[in-house]
Design a protein around this motif. Structure first.
Motif, short mmCIF file in Angstrom:
data_model
loop_
_atom_site.label_atom_id
_atom_site.label_comp_id
_atom_site.label_asym_id
_atom_site.label_seq_id
_atom_site.Cartn_x
_atom_site.Cartn_y
_atom_site.Cartn_z
N SER A 1 26.83 -60.44 -17.86
CA SER A 1 26.07 -60.52 -19.11
C SER A 1 25.57 -61.94 -19.38
O SER A 1 25.00 -62.20 -20.44
CB SER A 1 26.93 -60.04 -20.28
N VAL B 1 21.16 -65.87 -18.73
CA VAL B 1 20.06 -66.14 -17.80
C VAL B 1 19.58 -64.87 -17.10
O VAL B 1 18.40 -64.72 -16.79
CB VAL B 1 20.46 -67.21 -16.75
N PHE B 2 20.48 -63.93 -16.87
CA PHE B 2 20.11 -62.69 -16.18
C PHE B 2 19.27 -61.76 -17.06
O PHE B 2 18.65 -60.83 -16.58
CB PHE B 2 21.35 -61.91 -15.74
N HIS B 3 19.33 -61.99 -18.36
CA HIS B 3 18.69 -61.04 -19.28
C HIS B 3 17.49 -61.64 -20.00
O HIS B 3 16.46 -61.00 -20.14
CB HIS B 3 19.72 -60.53 -20.28
N TYR B 4 17.65 -62.88 -20.45
CA TYR B 4 16.57 -63.44 -21.27
C TYR B 4 15.96 -64.70 -20.68
O TYR B 4 15.18 -65.39 -21.35
CB TYR B 4 17.09 -63.64 -22.71
N GLY B 5 16.31 -65.00 -19.43
CA GLY B 5 15.57 -65.99 -18.66
C GLY B 5 15.54 -67.41 -19.20
O GLY B 5 14.60 -68.16 -18.94
N GLN B 6 16.56 -67.78 -19.96
CA GLN B 6 16.59 -69.16 -20.45
C GLN B 6 16.95 -70.05 -19.27
O GLN B 6 18.11 -70.17 -18.88
CB GLN B 6 17.62 -69.27 -21.57
N LEU C 1 24.64 -60.24 -25.02
CA LEU C 1 23.30 -59.65 -24.94
C LEU C 1 22.44 -59.88 -26.18
O LEU C 1 21.33 -59.35 -26.27
CB LEU C 1 23.41 -58.15 -24.63
N GLU D 1 13.24 -60.41 -12.43
CA GLU D 1 14.28 -59.64 -13.14
C GLU D 1 13.61 -58.61 -14.02
O GLU D 1 12.54 -58.85 -14.58
CB GLU D 1 15.08 -60.61 -14.03
N ILE E 1 25.69 -52.33 -17.07
CA ILE E 1 26.88 -52.71 -17.82
C ILE E 1 26.83 -52.02 -19.18
O ILE E 1 25.76 -51.67 -19.67
CB ILE E 1 27.04 -54.25 -17.95
N SER F 1 12.91 -60.77 -18.22
CA SER F 1 13.57 -61.86 -18.93
C SER F 1 12.62 -62.94 -19.45
O SER F 1 12.82 -63.44 -20.56
CB SER F 1 14.63 -62.49 -18.02
N TYR G 1 11.37 -62.85 -23.00
CA TYR G 1 12.33 -63.12 -24.07
C TYR G 1 12.60 -64.62 -24.15
O TYR G 1 12.74 -65.17 -25.24
CB TYR G 1 13.59 -62.27 -23.85
#
Ligand code: PLP
Ligand code: PLP
Lengths: 355, 355
Positions: free
Chosen positions: A58, A61-66, A147, B67, B160, B197, B200
């Motif tokens: 979670s 970086v994997f989700h919102y690419g910061q 998330l 991603e 997940i 990603s 966001y």
């Protein structure tokens, strides 16, 4: 910044042959890490053996690419010194990218010094051979698990090193460019002037389409009107029109390339008129029709200078300078690589010696 | 797809109290993984204990952001069944996102079945309590090590699960929205219609600015003219103007929300006129001045319906429906959540029962 901790690898890798390097495929024995956590700030700078990262699935970086990154090169000079090219500019740009991505600022001086120590440790990894170098990739990722869409509270900064081969194994030569008329890399108000992963993700598709059509890179037009020239692949772009050199102004959606800045300085020092402004592809095509488009080339850390010999825009095909490398491109390439590799004087004080 | 392999966790976690869930902060005991490699395609689907990922620091996702992700929820019905809401739409959208990001397509049916098995295994994690649910996050990351900018050859798909609390702990209520006039989320030709990603990352800064000014979300305008309404935060947006419901058309830069699609169907089934078209913020402001802007609300998996009570655009402040939740918003919320939670009939066959 705290004292840098160092843990040496006990098993050094076999170095790849200098004629088999490629780009970003091999990595050295060590890497630099530094943590950020809210409250504590950046802390625990350390050099450790190069190895896998362990992250929660979670991790933001994997989700919102910061994420933000940089790219620069270390060269070995004929005198045996190790030099970087304007690394202060890269770290300044890193912080500029951080600002856009809501990532906490790093101490540029301290980070440069830590990178220096990493390179000293890994100096045997700087490959011999004309045009080879050690590519330096600093990057920061949001590691906090969770998330919710917001700036993370935890980050990891890494610097990894990769010995890379010469961009031009057979000497500088021109490429074919496709003017992209569908996909957009970035737009005013977006993240185009930051060096962040999302910009590159967005460009992969267009690059594939262009390659499928027999082109090596795309030329990006602006996202608003699809009219104005922005960049070429991962390079800034210059044109020589009727003796004058023009390049797109830094309008907020293109990356402020360090090679770009260096080229502008160098051309001006030669007495060449250089103008940073908005350039429409239409204007360029007209200049080409009138025989006034004398040169075109991209600029970036990877290729330094990449001459453009051919450009396709909608139905129009433009051969530039007879498909050959132009004089400015050639001279800039020779001068810049000469300075970078310590083979020429350094009139602008661009070299940073790694001691 | 091959047979799903299952490795059960030997140490189950303590489940969080149902009034302390939050969003995406707790994860269940297991996760679903599947690998992709060039030549082999997607393979080795497996359920394993939830745990950290091990990735090379040069894994492409960290550098070039290749991603995609999805988000949906599992609900427990009063009859004790577990249901998903239109999961086929999420997996279709996942593939649509993959297409834009040059990520290989997944087998939607097989993936849905694998997710079903994961949820069956984790069904005790679906929290009791009004409005609570189990959030499902499928995502795909480029894992190939290497710094060349191109589509990766290796990927990891993960699913997940996170038990999440009710979005409205004290009942549905309106939010304050800031019309963003500087930052841009996405533009025609960019990645706006993909769930990736980078989109966001780009929005975090604007969200911070809006929060600093006392707003809970930003309303995104189009990247080209900064005039037309796109989305609200991570939601699609609807307006009731003079009895008619209008929402921005799917123009390529906004996400095709599944809640959006469901709201359109539901309103139409009630005989309400719904129009998908371009809507300028100016037009909305004029309608507001004339007393014709009767309702505004966002739609998305997280909140389902989020009424908008107040909107600020440049110098103009608009209170909508006296700052109260409108009738359509309320009715849509009740009907949609009723269907989702299995408390109402399912006239559109939107429920998918997890068996
Ligand atoms: C999008 C983009 N434009 C331009 C450049 C050129 O920048 P620099 O000259 O600093 O390498 C890069 C990076 O190399 C880039 O990624
Ligand atoms: C940018 C964006 N727009 C809209 C939505 C709404 O989509 P959905 O209704 O499928 O949740 C989402 C996701 O939730 C989103 O991230």
């Amino acid at each position: 910044m705290e004292q840098l901790q160092m843990t040496r690898s006990t098993q050094l890798k076999t170095k790849p042959a200098t004629d088999q390097l490629g780009f970003g495929r091999h990595f050295t024995d060590h890497m630099l890490l530094m943590d950020y956590s809210k409250g504590q700030g950046w802390h625990a700078p350390r050099i450790v053996p190069y190895g896998p990262l362990t992250l929660d699935p979670s991790a933001m970086v994997f989700h919102y690419g910061q994420e933000v990154f940089e790219g620069m090169k270390a060269y070995r000079t004929p005198q045996g010194e190790v030099v970087l090219f304007r690394p202060d500019m890269n770290l300044k740009r890193l912080n500029h990218s951080c600002e856009r991505l809501s990532i906490p600022q790093v101490d540029e001086k301290a980070l440069l010094d830590a990178i220096r120590q990493l390179i000293v440790l890994e100096k045997d990894w700087i490959p011999e051979g004309e045009g080879n170098s050690l590519y330096i990739r600093p990057f920061i990722i949001a590691t906090e698990p969770g998330l919710g869409v917001r700036a993370a509270h935890d980050y990891l900064l890494l610097v990894i090193l990769s010995p890379v081969g010469a961009y031009y194994s057979e000497g500088i030569h021109p490429v074919r460019i496709y003017v992209e008329d569908q996909y957009v890399r970035a737009v005013r108000g977006g993240t185009g002037e930051a060096k962040t992963s999302g910009n590159y993700a967005s460009g992969i598709k267009a690059q594939e389409v262009a390659e499928g059509l027999g082109f090596s890179q795309v030329l990006w037009l602006d996202g608003v009107e699809h009219k104005y020239i922005e960049e070429v692949g991962s390079m800034n772009v210059f044109f020589k029109v009727n003796g004058e050199v023009i390049t797109p102004a830094l309008n907020g959606s293109i990356l402020a390339g360090i090679t770009r800045d260096s080229v502008i300085h160098m051309l001006k020092s030669w007495g060449v008129k250089v103008t940073e402004r908005r350039i429409s592809v239409e204007e360029l095509y007209t200049a080409w029709q009138e025989g006034k488009l004398e040169e075109a080339f991209g600029t970036g850390t990877a290729a330094v200078i990449s001459p453009i010999g051919f450009m396709k825009w909608e139905g129009h095909e433009m051969e530039i300078n007879g498909g050959e490398t132009g004089d400015y491109a050639k001279k800039l390439y020779d001068q810049l690589t000469g300075i970078q590799r310590g083979e020429l004087d350094d009139p602008f004080s661009w070299r940073y010696v790694v001691r």
